[in-house]
Design a protein around this motif. Structure first.
Motif, PDB file in Angstrom:
ATOM      1  N   SER A  30     -29.404  39.330  -4.163  1.00 32.12           N
ATOM      2  CA  SER A  30     -29.525  38.823  -5.532  1.00 32.12           C
ATOM      3  C   SER A  30     -29.068  37.375  -5.617  1.00 32.12           C
ATOM      4  CB  SER A  30     -28.693  39.669  -6.503  1.00 32.12           C
ATOM      5  OG  SER A  30     -29.205  40.961  -6.623  1.00 32.12           O
ATOM      6  N   ILE A  31     -27.960  37.072  -4.949  1.00 35.52           N
ATOM      7  CA  ILE A  31     -27.455  35.694  -4.958  1.00 35.52           C
ATOM      8  C   ILE A  31     -28.428  34.782  -4.218  1.00 35.52           C
ATOM      9  CG2 ILE A  31     -25.631  34.176  -4.085  1.00 35.52           C
ATOM     10  CD1 ILE A  31     -23.689  36.580  -4.626  1.00 35.52           C
ATOM     11  N   ALA A  32     -28.867  35.195  -3.036  1.00 34.16           N
ATOM     12  CA  ALA A  32     -29.777  34.372  -2.232  1.00 34.16           C
ATOM     13  C   ALA A  32     -31.096  34.117  -2.954  1.00 34.16           C
ATOM     14  CB  ALA A  32     -30.027  35.042  -0.881  1.00 34.16           C
ATOM     15  N   GLU A  33     -31.562  35.092  -3.723  1.00 33.16           N
ATOM     16  CA  GLU A  33     -32.837  34.968  -4.437  1.00 33.16           C
ATOM     17  C   GLU A  33     -32.678  34.338  -5.821  1.00 33.16           C
ATOM     18  OE1 GLU A  33     -34.287  38.971  -4.412  1.00 33.16           O
ATOM     19  OE2 GLU A  33     -34.593  38.977  -2.236  1.00 33.16           O
ATOM     20  N   GLY A  34     -31.453  33.989  -6.197  1.00 32.95           N
ATOM     21  CA  GLY A  34     -31.219  33.355  -7.489  1.00 32.95           C
ATOM     22  C   GLY A  34     -31.288  34.314  -8.672  1.00 32.95           C
ATOM     23  N   ARG A  35     -31.171  35.608  -8.427  1.00 32.14           N
ATOM     24  CA  ARG A  35     -31.254  36.599  -9.509  1.00 32.14           C
ATOM     25  C   ARG A  35     -29.891  36.951 -10.085  1.00 32.14           C
ATOM     26  NH1 ARG A  35     -32.544  41.476  -7.769  1.00 32.14           N
ATOM     27  NH2 ARG A  35     -32.341  41.054  -5.561  1.00 32.14           N
ATOM     28  N   ALA A  36     -28.833  36.470  -9.476  1.00 31.87           N
ATOM     29  CA  ALA A  36     -27.479  36.852  -9.901  1.00 31.87           C
ATOM     30  C   ALA A  36     -26.940  35.872 -10.931  1.00 31.87           C
ATOM     31  CB  ALA A  36     -26.552  36.887  -8.698  1.00 31.87           C
ATOM     32  N   THR A  37     -26.171  36.387 -11.868  1.00 27.71           N
ATOM     33  CA  THR A  37     -25.443  35.544 -12.807  1.00 27.71           C
ATOM     34  C   THR A  37     -24.039  35.385 -12.257  1.00 27.71           C
ATOM     35  OG1 THR A  37     -26.720  36.408 -14.659  1.00 27.71           O
ATOM     36  CG2 THR A  37     -24.638  35.314 -15.176  1.00 27.71           C
ATOM     37  N   LEU A  38     -23.692  34.167 -11.887  1.00 24.83           N
ATOM     38  CA  LEU A  38     -22.381  33.918 -11.296  1.00 24.83           C
ATOM     39  C   LEU A  38     -21.433  33.361 -12.352  1.00 24.83           C
ATOM     40  CD1 LEU A  38     -23.566  32.312  -7.934  1.00 24.83           C
ATOM     41  CD2 LEU A  38     -23.012  34.701  -8.407  1.00 24.83           C
ATOM     42  N   ILE A  39     -20.176  33.765 -12.279  1.00 24.44           N
ATOM     43  CA  ILE A  39     -19.165  33.339 -13.235  1.00 24.44           C
ATOM     44  C   ILE A  39     -18.056  32.635 -12.467  1.00 24.44           C
ATOM     45  CG2 ILE A  39     -17.525  34.120 -14.987  1.00 24.44           C
ATOM     46  CD1 ILE A  39     -19.315  36.638 -15.278  1.00 24.44           C
ATOM     47  N   ASP A  40     -17.640  31.463 -12.967  1.00 19.28           N
ATOM     48  CA  ASP A  40     -16.565  30.715 -12.319  1.00 19.28           C
ATOM     49  C   ASP A  40     -15.279  31.525 -12.323  1.00 19.28           C
ATOM     50  OD1 ASP A  40     -18.066  28.421 -11.783  1.00 19.28           O
ATOM     51  OD2 ASP A  40     -17.603  27.533 -13.737  1.00 19.28           O
ATOM     52  N   HIS A  41     -14.516  31.372 -11.268  1.00 29.00           N
ATOM     53  CA  HIS A  41     -13.254  32.087 -11.121  1.00 29.00           C
ATOM     54  C   HIS A  41     -12.324  31.814 -12.307  1.00 29.00           C
ATOM     55  CE1 HIS A  41      -9.957  34.054  -9.053  1.00 29.00           C
ATOM     56  NE2 HIS A  41      -9.202  32.985  -9.230  1.00 29.00           N
ATOM     57  N   GLU A  42     -12.257  30.567 -12.735  1.00 24.14           N
ATOM     58  CA  GLU A  42     -11.393  30.197 -13.850  1.00 24.14           C
ATOM     59  C   GLU A  42     -11.806  30.922 -15.130  1.00 24.14           C
ATOM     60  OE1 GLU A  42     -12.913  27.927 -11.837  1.00 24.14           O
ATOM     61  OE2 GLU A  42     -11.141  27.480 -10.634  1.00 24.14           O
ATOM     62  N   ASP A  43     -13.102  31.092 -15.343  1.00 19.09           N
ATOM     63  CA  ASP A  43     -13.587  31.810 -16.528  1.00 19.09           C
ATOM     64  C   ASP A  43     -13.196  33.281 -16.471  1.00 19.09           C
ATOM     65  OD1 ASP A  43     -14.711  29.465 -17.485  1.00 19.09           O
ATOM     66  OD2 ASP A  43     -16.712  29.931 -16.723  1.00 19.09           O
ATOM     67  N   VAL A  44     -13.262  33.877 -15.298  1.00 25.59           N
ATOM     68  CA  VAL A  44     -12.861  35.280 -15.140  1.00 25.59           C
ATOM     69  C   VAL A  44     -11.374  35.424 -15.451  1.00 25.59           C
ATOM     70  CG1 VAL A  44     -12.581  37.176 -13.500  1.00 25.59           C
ATOM     71  CG2 VAL A  44     -14.675  35.805 -13.482  1.00 25.59           C
ATOM     72  N   LEU A  45     -10.559  34.530 -14.894  1.00 28.26           N
ATOM     73  CA  LEU A  45      -9.114  34.588 -15.150  1.00 28.26           C
ATOM     74  C   LEU A  45      -8.812  34.417 -16.630  1.00 28.26           C
ATOM     75  CD1 LEU A  45      -7.628  32.530 -12.158  1.00 28.26           C
ATOM     76  CD2 LEU A  45      -7.636  35.010 -12.483  1.00 28.26           C
ATOM     77  N   ALA A  46      -9.484  33.486 -17.278  1.00 31.77           N
ATOM     78  CA  ALA A  46      -9.256  33.262 -18.708  1.00 31.77           C
ATOM     79  C   ALA A  46      -9.626  34.493 -19.524  1.00 31.77           C
ATOM     80  CB  ALA A  46     -10.051  32.045 -19.179  1.00 31.77           C
ATOM     81  N   THR A  47     -10.713  35.146 -19.165  1.00 34.03           N
ATOM     82  CA  THR A  47     -11.133  36.357 -19.874  1.00 34.03           C
ATOM     83  C   THR A  47     -10.094  37.456 -19.722  1.00 34.03           C
ATOM     84  OG1 THR A  47     -13.475  35.813 -19.593  1.00 34.03           O
ATOM     85  CG2 THR A  47     -12.942  38.123 -20.033  1.00 34.03           C
ATOM     86  N   PHE A  48      -9.596  37.663 -18.503  1.00 32.80           N
ATOM     87  CA  PHE A  48      -8.578  38.687 -18.283  1.00 32.80           C
ATOM     88  C   PHE A  48      -7.275  38.344 -18.998  1.00 32.80           C
ATOM     89  CE2 PHE A  48     -11.254  40.161 -14.725  1.00 32.80           C
ATOM     90  CZ  PHE A  48     -11.262  41.511 -15.034  1.00 32.80           C
ATOM     91  N   GLU A  49      -6.890  37.067 -18.976  1.00 34.59           N
ATOM     92  CA  GLU A  49      -5.668  36.665 -19.671  1.00 34.59           C
ATOM     93  C   GLU A  49      -5.793  36.936 -21.173  1.00 34.59           C
ATOM     94  OE1 GLU A  49      -4.745  32.626 -18.637  1.00 34.59           O
ATOM     95  OE2 GLU A  49      -4.465  33.136 -16.520  1.00 34.59           O
ATOM     96  N   GLN A  50      -6.954  36.658 -21.741  1.00 30.92           N
ATOM     97  CA  GLN A  50      -7.175  36.907 -23.162  1.00 30.92           C
ATOM     98  C   GLN A  50      -7.126  38.403 -23.466  1.00 30.92           C
ATOM     99  OE1 GLN A  50      -7.395  34.665 -25.699  1.00 30.92           O
ATOM    100  NE2 GLN A  50      -7.272  36.499 -26.969  1.00 30.92           N
ATOM    101  N   ARG A  51      -7.772  39.203 -22.648  1.00 27.62           N
ATOM    102  CA  ARG A  51      -7.752  40.658 -22.864  1.00 27.62           C
ATOM    103  C   ARG A  51      -6.345  41.209 -22.753  1.00 27.62           C
ATOM    104  NH1 ARG A  51     -13.167  42.713 -19.649  1.00 27.62           N
ATOM    105  NH2 ARG A  51     -14.627  41.697 -21.056  1.00 27.62           N
ATOM    106  N   PHE A  52      -5.587  40.715 -21.779  1.00 25.68           N
ATOM    107  CA  PHE A  52      -4.216  41.168 -21.611  1.00 25.68           C
ATOM    108  C   PHE A  52      -3.375  40.755 -22.802  1.00 25.68           C
ATOM    109  CE2 PHE A  52       0.124  40.721 -19.921  1.00 25.68           C
ATOM    110  CZ  PHE A  52       0.318  42.011 -19.470  1.00 25.68           C
ATOM    111  N   ALA A  53      -3.548  39.525 -23.268  1.00 26.50           N
ATOM    112  CA  ALA A  53      -2.782  39.029 -24.407  1.00 26.50           C
ATOM    113  C   ALA A  53      -3.101  39.833 -25.666  1.00 26.50           C
ATOM    114  CB  ALA A  53      -3.075  37.554 -24.625  1.00 26.50           C
ATOM    115  N   ASP A  54      -4.375  40.187 -25.857  1.00 26.20           N
ATOM    116  CA  ASP A  54      -4.792  40.963 -27.036  1.00 26.20           C
ATOM    117  C   ASP A  54      -4.124  42.331 -27.064  1.00 26.20           C
ATOM    118  OD1 ASP A  54      -6.372  38.874 -27.838  1.00 26.20           O
ATOM    119  OD2 ASP A  54      -8.265  39.780 -27.191  1.00 26.20           O
TER     120      ASP A  54
END
Length: 84
Positions: free
Chosen positions: A57-81
């Motif tokens: 999927s990644i090689a064929e360009g079919r994957a949606t990739l998310i930056d590591h920093e964005d993943v960490l921010a999302t988890f930090e927000q969920r934890f804070a909530d």
């Protein structure tokens, strides 16, 4: 299904545990080991196939990739909530 013989060395504690399980389930030690190995192989094959699929999927360009920093921010927000 035909069966092949394999020699496997296990420590004494594991052998005792396998014997107890075999007795509890009314099965042979061999059948307990076969079930465990089958489950292990099924899981490992699933993981290998999933990783290969995701790599394609990644090689064929079919994957949606998310930056590591964005993943960490999302988890930090969920934890804070949850702890607010």
């Amino acid at each position: 299904m035909s069966k092949d013989t394999m020699a496997v060395r296990v420590d004494a504690d594991l052998r005792k545990r396998l014997d107890k399980l075999a007795e509890a389930f009314g099965q042979t030690r061999s059948s307990i080991i076969n079930d465990a190995l089958r489950q292990y192989a099924d899981h490992q094959e699933w993981q290998v196939n999933l990783i290969a699929d995701r790599s394609r999927s990644i090689a064929e360009g079919r994957a949606t990739l998310i930056d590591h920093e964005d993943v960490l921010a999302t988890f930090e927000q969920r934890f804070a909530d949850k702890h607010s």
